[in-house]
Design a protein around this motif. Structure first.
Motif, short mmCIF file in Angstrom:
data_model
loop_
_atom_site.label_atom_id
_atom_site.label_comp_id
_atom_site.label_asym_id
_atom_site.label_seq_id
_atom_site.Cartn_x
_atom_site.Cartn_y
_atom_site.Cartn_z
N THR A 135 -6.99 -2.90 13.75
CA THR A 135 -6.00 -2.13 14.51
C THR A 135 -5.38 -1.08 13.59
N ILE A 136 -5.14 0.10 14.15
CA ILE A 136 -4.51 1.18 13.39
C ILE A 136 -3.35 1.73 14.22
N LEU A 160 -7.56 -7.24 10.51
CA LEU A 160 -7.07 -6.14 9.66
C LEU A 160 -6.18 -5.22 10.49
N LYS A 161 -4.93 -5.11 10.04
CA LYS A 161 -3.96 -4.23 10.72
C LYS A 161 -3.50 -3.17 9.73
N ILE A 162 -3.70 -1.93 10.11
CA ILE A 162 -3.29 -0.82 9.25
C ILE A 162 -2.15 -0.08 9.95
N ILE A 196 -0.86 -3.49 6.74
CA ILE A 196 -0.83 -2.82 5.44
C ILE A 196 -0.54 -1.34 5.69
N VAL A 197 0.36 -0.78 4.89
CA VAL A 197 0.72 0.63 5.08
C VAL A 197 -0.27 1.54 4.36
N ILE A 239 -10.32 3.46 0.87
CA ILE A 239 -9.25 2.46 0.80
C ILE A 239 -9.41 1.46 1.95
N ALA A 240 -9.62 1.99 3.15
CA ALA A 240 -9.74 1.11 4.32
C ALA A 240 -10.99 0.23 4.23
#
Ligand code: DC
Length: 223
Positions: A6-7, A142-144, A199-200, A214-215
């Motif tokens: 998710t972004i 994974l949540k960005i 994660i920011v 990075i992602a």
């Protein structure tokens, strides 16, 4: 094994660019949840639907069919509304002016969220938006949470809109972003906020390549 990514984040900080990059690299499905709210807004505007009237909204939603169709010329997924390709028209500032109001309506959110959850039920998806990590897929692996300096975001969106419409002004774009961010983060139902386990990623000073690397590193850690 496939995961759910998710972004979420502020308007125009490059969420869809990163989501597309990741989906391409991982062979995942990319879903632009904002496009659903934009297409619904387009339908409401064209059909003079009063979105402050829940019955009118319910009736209108029953007549809306949204699809994401791959354009084989460029490999990109495009948004279709009732059999019409609306990918281009939903990016217009006229839609951007109203979309946050429409996206605050409970019936609209219920409609969009249930479709988003259906599309992501088999994982292997990258979805960007405002409430994807908090409400749509709270158990995503994974949540960005993306952010970028306001001036960077205004310049990026201005450049994008200017290519389509040279009459657009920097000030108009700046005000639209500020207004949308305010409404999106202050609405009663599922406002934009960072999930506790997100994660920011601040991409103010990153190239597209760098943000992808990075992602990708975060994805590897989770697989
Ligand atoms: O990502 P975007 O700028 O295309 O989104 C358009 C609007 O849709 C945004 O201002 C708020 C709304 N939106 C939302 O409320 N929830 C989402 N998951 C995605 C977008």
């Amino acid at each position: 094994m496939k995961i759910t990514i998710t972004i979420d984040g502020w308007s125009s900080c490059g969420k869809s660019t990163l989501a597309r990059q990741l989906a391409r690299e991982l062979h995942y499905v990319y879903i632009d949840s904002g496009a659903m709210y934009r297409a619904i807004t387009l339908y409401f505007l064209r059909n003079h639907v009063d979105w402050t009237n829940p019955d009118a909204v319910e009736q209108a939603l029953a007549r809306i069919k949204l699809e994401f169709v791959t354009n084989h010329k460029n490999g990109q997924t495009e948004t279709w509304l009732n059999g019409e390709n609306v990918e281009y028209v939903i990016r217009d500032l006229v839609i951007a002016e109203k979309v946050s109001e429409v996206a605050s309506v409970k019936e609209v959110r219920d409609f969009a969220v249930s479709r988003q959850q259906e599309m992501g039920k088999n994982k292997g998806i990258v979805m960007d938006g405002r409430d994807i990590g908090t409400v749509v897929f709270p158990h995503a692996e994974l949540k960005i949470f993306m952010t970028a300096d306001e001036s960077v975001r205004v310049r990026r969106r201005y450049k994008e809109l200017y290519e389509k419409n040279p009459n657009v002004t920097l000030e108009e774009v700046k005000q639209n972003l500020a207004r949308r961010d305010y409404i999106d983060s202050h609405r009663a139902i599922s406002p934009l906020r960072q999930a506790e386990d997100a994660i920011v990623l601040d991409n103010s000073h990153l190239t597209m390549r760098e943000q992808l690397e990075i992602a990708q590193h975060w994805v590897k850690e989770r697989l």
